[in-house]
Write a protein that holds these residues in place. Structure first.
Motif, PDB file in Angstrom:
ATOM      1  N   ILE A 198       0.840  -1.200   0.000  1.00 48.04           N
ATOM      2  CA  ILE A 198       0.000   0.000   0.000  1.00 48.04           C
ATOM      3  C   ILE A 198       0.875   1.250   0.000  1.00 48.04           C
ATOM      4  CG2 ILE A 198      -1.668   1.369   1.330  1.00 48.04           C
ATOM      5  CD1 ILE A 198      -2.856  -1.287   2.340  1.00 48.04           C
ATOM      6  N   ARG A 199       1.895   1.260   0.847  1.00 50.90           N
ATOM      7  CA  ARG A 199       2.805   2.417   0.909  1.00 50.90           C
ATOM      8  C   ARG A 199       3.526   2.613  -0.415  1.00 50.90           C
ATOM      9  NH1 ARG A 199       3.176   0.656   6.383  1.00 50.90           N
ATOM     10  NH2 ARG A 199       4.737  -0.912   5.864  1.00 50.90           N
ATOM     11  N   ASP A 200       3.974   1.526  -1.020  1.00 53.94           N
ATOM     12  CA  ASP A 200       4.677   1.628  -2.302  1.00 53.94           C
ATOM     13  C   ASP A 200       3.739   2.130  -3.402  1.00 53.94           C
ATOM     14  OD1 ASP A 200       7.030   0.767  -1.167  1.00 53.94           O
ATOM     15  OD2 ASP A 200       6.806  -1.317  -1.820  1.00 53.94           O
ATOM     16  N   ALA A 201       2.491   1.623  -3.411  1.00 54.16           N
ATOM     17  CA  ALA A 201       1.524   2.033  -4.438  1.00 54.16           C
ATOM     18  C   ALA A 201       1.223   3.520  -4.323  1.00 54.16           C
ATOM     19  CB  ALA A 201       0.238   1.223  -4.304  1.00 54.16           C
ATOM     20  N   GLU A 202       1.149   4.022  -3.104  1.00 57.68           N
ATOM     21  CA  GLU A 202       0.805   5.427  -2.903  1.00 57.68           C
ATOM     22  C   GLU A 202       1.976   6.374  -3.180  1.00 57.68           C
ATOM     23  OE1 GLU A 202      -0.959   5.728   0.959  1.00 57.68           O
ATOM     24  OE2 GLU A 202      -2.840   4.774   0.323  1.00 57.68           O
ATOM     25  N   LYS A 203       3.158   5.800  -3.423  1.00 59.90           N
ATOM     26  CA  LYS A 203       4.303   6.636  -3.793  1.00 59.90           C
ATOM     27  C   LYS A 203       4.196   7.140  -5.235  1.00 59.90           C
ATOM     28  CE  LYS A 203       7.608   4.433  -0.626  1.00 59.90           C
ATOM     29  NZ  LYS A 203       8.811   3.554  -0.522  1.00 59.90           N
ATOM     30  N   ILE A 204       3.340   6.482  -6.029  1.00 59.09           N
ATOM     31  CA  ILE A 204       3.233   6.862  -7.446  1.00 59.09           C
ATOM     32  C   ILE A 204       1.901   7.528  -7.783  1.00 59.09           C
ATOM     33  CG2 ILE A 204       4.858   5.061  -8.179  1.00 59.09           C
ATOM     34  CD1 ILE A 204       2.419   3.414  -9.097  1.00 59.09           C
ATOM     35  N   THR A 205       1.051   7.711  -6.766  1.00 54.78           N
ATOM     36  CA  THR A 205      -0.262   8.307  -7.029  1.00 54.78           C
ATOM     37  C   THR A 205      -0.681   9.215  -5.878  1.00 54.78           C
ATOM     38  OG1 THR A 205      -2.612   7.829  -7.394  1.00 54.78           O
ATOM     39  CG2 THR A 205      -1.402   6.283  -6.036  1.00 54.78           C
ATOM     40  N   SER A 206      -1.530  10.161  -6.186  1.00 54.62           N
ATOM     41  CA  SER A 206      -2.091  11.008  -5.140  1.00 54.62           C
ATOM     42  C   SER A 206      -3.322  10.339  -4.512  1.00 54.62           C
ATOM     43  CB  SER A 206      -2.498  12.370  -5.711  1.00 54.62           C
ATOM     44  OG  SER A 206      -3.463  12.214  -6.745  1.00 54.62           O
ATOM     45  N   GLY A 207      -3.707   9.200  -5.057  1.00 52.38           N
ATOM     46  CA  GLY A 207      -4.836   8.453  -4.504  1.00 52.38           C
ATOM     47  C   GLY A 207      -4.481   7.781  -3.190  1.00 52.38           C
ATOM     48  N   GLU A 208      -5.506   7.383  -2.460  1.00 49.47           N
ATOM     49  CA  GLU A 208      -5.340   6.707  -1.176  1.00 49.47           C
ATOM     50  C   GLU A 208      -6.033   5.355  -1.242  1.00 49.47           C
ATOM     51  OE1 GLU A 208      -3.727   7.734   1.590  1.00 49.47           O
ATOM     52  OE2 GLU A 208      -3.105   9.675   0.783  1.00 49.47           O
ATOM     53  N   ILE A 209      -5.329   4.301  -0.845  1.00 50.78           N
ATOM     54  CA  ILE A 209      -5.864   2.947  -0.891  1.00 50.78           C
ATOM     55  C   ILE A 209      -6.075   2.435   0.528  1.00 50.78           C
ATOM     56  CG2 ILE A 209      -5.470   0.578  -1.673  1.00 50.78           C
ATOM     57  CD1 ILE A 209      -3.527   1.799  -3.789  1.00 50.78           C
ATOM     58  N   VAL A 210      -7.288   1.992   0.811  1.00 50.53           N
ATOM     59  CA  VAL A 210      -7.621   1.446   2.128  1.00 50.53           C
ATOM     60  C   VAL A 210      -8.141   0.026   1.943  1.00 50.53           C
ATOM     61  CG1 VAL A 210      -9.069   1.682   4.175  1.00 50.53           C
ATOM     62  CG2 VAL A 210      -8.180   3.730   3.033  1.00 50.53           C
ATOM     63  N   VAL A 211      -7.642  -0.907   2.740  1.00 47.74           N
ATOM     64  CA  VAL A 211      -8.104  -2.297   2.695  1.00 47.74           C
ATOM     65  C   VAL A 211      -8.805  -2.622   4.011  1.00 47.74           C
ATOM     66  CG1 VAL A 211      -7.419  -4.724   2.572  1.00 47.74           C
ATOM     67  CG2 VAL A 211      -6.249  -3.024   1.150  1.00 47.74           C
ATOM     68  N   LYS A 212     -10.017  -3.132   3.908  1.00 52.63           N
ATOM     69  CA  LYS A 212     -10.755  -3.550   5.103  1.00 52.63           C
ATOM     70  C   LYS A 212     -11.219  -4.988   4.938  1.00 52.63           C
ATOM     71  CE  LYS A 212     -14.420  -2.490   8.370  1.00 52.63           C
ATOM     72  NZ  LYS A 212     -15.398  -1.509   8.881  1.00 52.63           N
ATOM     73  N   VAL A 213     -11.023  -5.799   5.974  1.00 55.77           N
ATOM     74  CA  VAL A 213     -11.441  -7.201   5.977  1.00 55.77           C
ATOM     75  C   VAL A 213     -12.384  -7.417   7.150  1.00 55.77           C
ATOM     76  CG1 VAL A 213     -10.696  -9.608   6.077  1.00 55.77           C
ATOM     77  CG2 VAL A 213      -9.195  -7.883   5.026  1.00 55.77           C
ATOM     78  N   VAL A 214     -13.567  -7.957   6.875  1.00 53.67           N
ATOM     79  CA  VAL A 214     -14.524  -8.259   7.936  1.00 53.67           C
ATOM     80  C   VAL A 214     -14.940  -9.724   7.852  1.00 53.67           C
ATOM     81  CG1 VAL A 214     -15.413  -5.889   7.989  1.00 53.67           C
ATOM     82  CG2 VAL A 214     -16.558  -7.596   6.574  1.00 53.67           C
ATOM     83  N   SER A 215     -15.345 -10.281   8.971  1.00 56.99           N
ATOM     84  CA  SER A 215     -15.803 -11.666   8.975  1.00 56.99           C
ATOM     85  C   SER A 215     -17.144 -11.810   8.276  1.00 56.99           C
ATOM     86  CB  SER A 215     -15.933 -12.178  10.416  1.00 56.99           C
ATOM     87  OG  SER A 215     -14.689 -12.232  11.036  1.00 56.99           O
ATOM     88  N   SER A 216     -18.028 -10.821   8.498  1.00 54.83           N
ATOM     89  CA  SER A 216     -19.363 -10.869   7.917  1.00 54.83           C
ATOM     90  C   SER A 216     -19.899  -9.453   7.822  1.00 54.83           C
ATOM     91  CB  SER A 216     -20.285 -11.723   8.796  1.00 54.83           C
ATOM     92  OG  SER A 216     -21.604 -11.725   8.307  1.00 54.83           O
TER      93      SER A 216
END
Length: 216
Positions: free
Chosen positions: A21-39
């Motif tokens: 995620i940190r590496d991907a955001e080095k090339i873009t002004s976008g923000e990437i968030v990952v969320k994992v839930v059980s249900s």
């Protein structure tokens, strides 16, 4: 029952994905968030329906076996079984899935993903370039929610590649590798439309967000 979100990713895998995620955001002004839930929902109606059906069948079978037609005995047996079966189904993902339709799972994941997007403030980046990758284990579904700045330039169909990549990885029990590839691909998509600018700052945390199973 152990919450499956706790075993979905190892600590090492979490760190690896967060690094991507940190590496991907080095090339873009976008923000990437990952969320994992059980249900994405507790599916209370499914638990009630499943408990009723299973308890009714078991109660009828029990009365046939003992050869009794006593209605009060039947109601007593049914009530005891219903309490036990309702709790068993509520705690068991495998049993609960039998009483939840595909359409309902799709709706619940959609609602939960959009809710998480706004609740986590992903819509409040400066240029509205936040993306949420939402993974719901019970439903076996993934949803990508992008902010309006991205939606003006990237069609929703483009994110299906990300969804398919993660779903395939989970089915193959290689979710860590799939998530790393998905994050890299998200970064590439965002960079093509929103390259990193001078003065850009990290507006959202890079840590993976974990959520407990709803209704448990």
């Amino acid at each position: 029952m152990k919450d499956p979100v706790n075993t979905f990713l190892t600590t090492e895998a979490q760190q690896q994905i967060e690094e991507h995620i940190r590496d991907a955001e080095k090339i873009t002004s976008g923000e990437i968030v990952v969320k994992v839930v059980s249900s994405s929902d507790g599916y209370a109606k499914a638990c009630l329906l499943g408990g009723f059906i299973v308890s009714l069948l078991l109660a009828i079978s029990a009365m046939l076996i003992i050869g009794s037609r006593d209605m009060w005995m039947f109601l007593g047996v049914f009530a005891a079984l219903f309490v036990a079966m309702h709790e068993l189904i509520r705690q068991s993902f495998a049993l609960k899935r039998l009483f939840v339709s595909s359409a309902e799972k799709k709706i619940k994941v959609e609602e939960a993903a959009i809710s998480a997007f706004y609740r986590r403030g992903i819509d409040r980046t400066v240029d509205h370039t936040g993306v949420l990758v939402y993974i719901s284990i019970f439903e076996h579904r993934v949803r990508v929610v992008a902010d309006k700045g991205i939606n003006e330039k990237v069609e929703q169909e483009v994110w299906q590649e990300i969804v398919d990549m993660i779903v395939r990885g989970v089915h193959e029990q290689s979710q860590a590798e799939a998530l790393c590839r998905a994050v890299d691909r998200c970064g590439a998509i965002l960079a093509s439309h929103f390259p990193r600018k001078q003065g850009d700052r990290n507006e959202l945390a890079d840590s993976i967000i974990f959520g407990r199973a709803a209704g448990r």
